[in-house]
Write a protein that holds these residues in place. Sequence first.
Motif: not given
Length: 595
Positions: A8, A77, A90
Motif C-alpha cells: 500500500c 488507502t 487495507s
Amino acid sequence: MKNIRNFCIIAHIDHGKSTLADRLLEYTKTVEGKDLQAQVLDDMDLERERGITIKSHAIQMKYNYKGEEYILNLIDTPGHVDFSYEVSRSIAACEGALLIVDAAQGIQAQTISNLYMAIENDLEIIPVMNKIDLPSAMPDEVEDQIVELLGCPREDVLRASGKTGEGVYDILNTIVEKVPAPKGDPEAPLQCLIFDSVFNSFRGIIAYFKVVNGVIRKGDHVKFIATGKEYDADEVGVLKLTMSPRDEIRTGDVGYIISGIKTSREVRVGDTITHVARPAKEAISGFEEVKPMVFAGVYPIDSEDFENLRASLEKLQLNDASLTFQPESSAALGFGFRCGFLGLLHMEIVQERLDREFNMDVITTVPNVSYKVYDKKGVCTEVHNPSGLPDPTLIDHIDEPYIRASVITNTTFIGPIMTLCLGKRGILLKQEYISGDRVEIHYDMPLGEIVIDFYDKLKSISKGYASFDYHIHDFRPSKLVKLDILLNGEPVDALSTLTHVDNSVTFGRRMCEKLKELIPRQQFDIAIQAAIGAKIIARETIKAVRKDVTAKCYGGDISRKRKLLEKQKEGKKRMKQIGTVEVPQKAFLAVLKLD
Ligand code: GDP
Ligand code: MG
C-alpha cells in the motif's frame, strides 16, 4: 504465491500518492500512457476535485524483474482521519508499504499515524522521498527526518518524482526485492479479509478481499463471519483497470467477489469470508464495528421533499455503509433526518453529494458528537441530538468522546497552537522534537470541540504549517449544559447546543452576537436570547427595517418590477420560516463561525 507482492502507499494528503500510483500503473504497462486519465485510482469526481482518495481500491500489476514475472497488488488507502479504520484493514492486507514523503513539506501528522499502523502490522517499509523535482525541495533535510523516524540507513531512502517519472523503476524493483511474499496455507480452511467494498448499480455490492488462507472459487458457498450471512460466489476475479473474472483466487492474492449482495451494510470492512462447508475456526482478528461519531440534522428546505431526501440518503448508503440516518422532527425545521458520520470530512462529502448528485436543497444543523447520558439509576442512553437531552433533573452525568490528537508543526507556532488547544479543553500529554525545528504535540481533547471550527483556526494560526491527526480514545464525564436559543421568545430546537458549563455564558453571548449578524433585518424587531434552562444569559435585538424593493421602480416598468421580485424570491430559497422570523441556512451553522 512466492511471486506476489501486496503493498500500500502511506502518505499525507497531497504528498503525491495518487500521482505516483498512476506512474506505477503506467510503468508496469497496466495502463497505456495515453489512456491514463488523470489519477485513475480516484474515480469519483468529487475525490478528484478534492485530491483525496475517499474509498480505497486495489489494482493488480504485472512486473518483470530479472526475467521473472511478479504480481504486484497495490491496495490504495483513504488518506483522511475519518476513514482510519478502513486504512487499518487495507494495511492489514499488505506485506509492504511505500512511505511517501513530500520533499518540500517533510513529515506530517498523517504520515506518522499511518506509519505506526503499518509497523504494528509488521509491514516492510520502503521510504520514498517524492517531488524531488520541485525547486523548493529540501532533500537533505527531509532525508534526515525520514532516517530519524525509521532508524534506517540513509541509502534506503529512495528519491522519486511522480511528475517526471524519476525513480519509479527503482521503486518497482525495491518492492520486488524487499516486500516479503504473502504467507498463508493454501490447504487450510478459507479465510479472506475484506478490506473494502463498492456498490455497482448492475452487480450489487462488490467486496474486495485478500485471501489469507485457502482458495476461493467461483460458485463456492461462502459465509461472512461477522454478519453471519451466506452467499454463493457468483463471480470472483482480480482487479485490473476493470474487473477480470477468474475461476479461483488463491492464498496471498487479492481479488473481488460478487454474490448478489444488495446493501453495503451486509459487507463490513474487516469481516472474514469463509466456506460454509469447511469453515475456518475463527475470523481474522481486528474486526471492529465502525460507529458514526458526528451527527447533524439534515432537513429539506421544501418540506415536500422529505421522501425524496429519504430516497437520496438510501441511495448514498448503498455505497457508504458508515452513513446512518434516522427520521427526526424539529419544531423549527419540520421533518428531516438525523445523520451519523464518521467525522467532519465525511459529513461534508455527504452534503456535497446530496447537492450534486441528487439536487437536494437541504439545511444542515450544527454537528454534534454522540453523548452517553446516565440517569440516576445508572442507565445509559446515547444521545445524538442536543435537543433530545432528557430533563436535567433526571441526568446523573454525561460522558463525551475524547480524542487523542497529534499536531506536527514548526516551533514558531507552538504558542498559539497551545492556546487554541487549551481553549478547546485540550489536555497536553507530551511534546517531542522530530528534527530541527519541527515538533509533535500530543493532546487529549473532547471531539465535540473539534467538530466546531477547530481545523480552520488551526490552519489560520499556523499559516497552514500544522498538520493534525487523531483517533477516538475514550469517553469521559464532562460538565455539559444545554444552551437554547430563542427567537422572539420561541426556542429554536435546531440551534440548541451542548457546551461546557465554564464556557457557557461567553458562548451564549457570542452566539447571540453572531446570529444578529446572520439573520437579516425584517419588518419587526427580533429578539435573540440565549438560555440555559429557564435562565436567560444573553440577549441581542435586530431592529426592524421597512424594505420595499419595488419602490425604486416608480411603479413604471412592470417587467423590471417582476424581475426584482423574482430575485428577492431566489434570495429566500435557503431561508426557513421560524415562527414569524425568516432564518437563513448560515444562521444554523452560526456556532461554526464564532470568532
Ligand atoms: P495525494 O493527495 O497524496 O494523492 O496527492 P496527489 O497525487 O493528488 O498530488 C498532489 C499534488 O501534488 C498534485 O497537484 C500533483 O500534481 C502534485 N504532485 C504529485 N507528485 C508530484 C511530483 O513528483 N512533483 C511535483 N512537482 N508535483 C507533484
Ligand atoms: Mg490522492
